[in-house]
Design an enzyme around this catalytic site. Structure first.
Site, short mmCIF file in Angstrom:
data_model
loop_
_atom_site.label_atom_id
_atom_site.label_comp_id
_atom_site.label_asym_id
_atom_site.label_seq_id
_atom_site.Cartn_x
_atom_site.Cartn_y
_atom_site.Cartn_z
N GLU A 21 0.83 -1.20 0.00
CA GLU A 21 0.00 0.00 0.00
C GLU A 21 0.87 1.26 0.00
O GLU A 21 1.90 1.31 0.67
CB GLU A 21 -0.92 0.01 1.22
CG GLU A 21 -1.94 -1.12 1.23
CD GLU A 21 -2.95 -0.97 2.34
OE1 GLU A 21 -2.87 0.03 3.10
OE2 GLU A 21 -3.81 -1.86 2.48
N GLU A 34 2.42 0.41 3.92
CA GLU A 34 2.56 -0.90 4.58
C GLU A 34 2.41 -2.00 3.54
O GLU A 34 2.01 -1.74 2.40
CB GLU A 34 1.49 -1.08 5.66
CG GLU A 34 0.06 -1.14 5.11
CD GLU A 34 -0.96 -1.41 6.19
OE1 GLU A 34 -0.57 -1.62 7.34
OE2 GLU A 34 -2.16 -1.44 5.87
N ASN A 36 0.52 -5.76 3.24
CA ASN A 36 -0.34 -6.80 3.79
C ASN A 36 0.08 -8.13 3.18
O ASN A 36 -0.01 -8.32 1.96
CB ASN A 36 -1.82 -6.52 3.47
CG ASN A 36 -2.32 -5.28 4.17
OD1 ASN A 36 -1.92 -4.99 5.29
ND2 ASN A 36 -3.18 -4.53 3.52
N PHE A 94 -20.09 9.21 10.63
CA PHE A 94 -19.90 8.52 9.36
C PHE A 94 -19.88 6.99 9.49
O PHE A 94 -19.58 6.30 8.53
CB PHE A 94 -18.63 8.98 8.64
CG PHE A 94 -18.65 10.42 8.25
CD1 PHE A 94 -19.54 10.91 7.32
CD2 PHE A 94 -17.76 11.31 8.84
CE1 PHE A 94 -19.55 12.24 6.96
CE2 PHE A 94 -17.77 12.65 8.50
CZ PHE A 94 -18.67 13.12 7.55
#
Length: 233
Positions: A21, A34, A36, A94
């Site tokens: 990312e 990062e 994953n 939200f």
């Protein structure tokens, strides 16, 4: 960005499915965030536009088989969009989590080019012990506009009762001019809804259409109530 992701994986001798990312600034400079070491939640988008089954490929690699595809063999066809449907109340910051039993649940699978990845069904409980995601809703089209239009239809036909959910917010976001044009950032929600999300605001035309529809339904019901076994009272 793709070259950097591949270089990172090679540097650590990574050999399975993974996602690197990055964050991108307004000048389109990108920065590593990062990695994953697993499938990404949005992997159905990749599967839709490439035709690959990433889960199958990941399992094959784990078993010791070589990859069956080179990068040059992988096409990119069309456009796909994914919405994360959550048991969250979009009117509270939200999306504060909501818990309860799904008293009614119907996925919009009758809409063309729709995929729904979920692990729940009608009667399932949304508890405090797990992530409140209900499903991943994915639509596919030949271009971005078509994929967004199908997402709009899919969200309109998604039925969830028993818990609060974020479909109303998702529906507003995908049709917002800024989002449609691609003018988005991590500040999109607070910029577009500075006072918080208040739901869809009807235009004058929509309000008149809604009143006309309600009046028609009321008159039709009144006319039906004047008949008894097919005979006017």
């Amino acid at each position: 960005m793709g070259e950097q992701a591949v270089a990172l994986a090679k540097a650590v001798k990574y050999s399975s499915a993974g996602t690197v990312e990055f964050l991108v600034d307004s000048s389109k400079n990108f920065y590593f965030l990062e990695m994953n070491t697993r499938l990404q939640v949005e992997h159905p988008v990749t599967e839709c536009i490439t035709g690959l089954d990433l889960v199958q490929e990941m399992i094959r690699v784990a078993k010791g088989y070589p990859l069956r595809h080179k990068q040059a063999d992988i096409p990119i066809n069309g456009w796909a969009v994914e919405c994360r449907v959550y048991a969250e109340d979009p009117y509270k910051s939200f999306g504060l989590p909501s818990i309860g039993k799904l008293s009614q649940y119907q996925e919009p699978l009758h809409v063309p080019s729709v995929r729904v990845d979920s692990g729940i069904q009608q009667g399932s409980d949304i508890s405090i012990y797990y992530d409140p995601m209900i499903s991943k809703l994915i639509t596919y089209g030949s271009n971005r506009a078509e994929a967004l239009k199908r997402m709009e239809e899919a969200l309109d036909n998604y039925v969830i009762r028993g818990v609060a959910h974020n479909i109303s917010l998702l529906r507003e976001v995908i049709v917002h001019p800024r989002f449609v044009q691609g003018d988005i950032s991590t500040k999109f929600l607070p910029e577009v809804y500075p006072e918080g999300f208040k739901g869809h605001k009807l235009t004058d035309l929509e309000r008149r259409q809604l009143l006309a529809t309600a009046a028609s339904l009321y008159v039709a019901e009144q006319l039906r109530s004047q008949r008894f076994l097919g005979t006017p009272r």
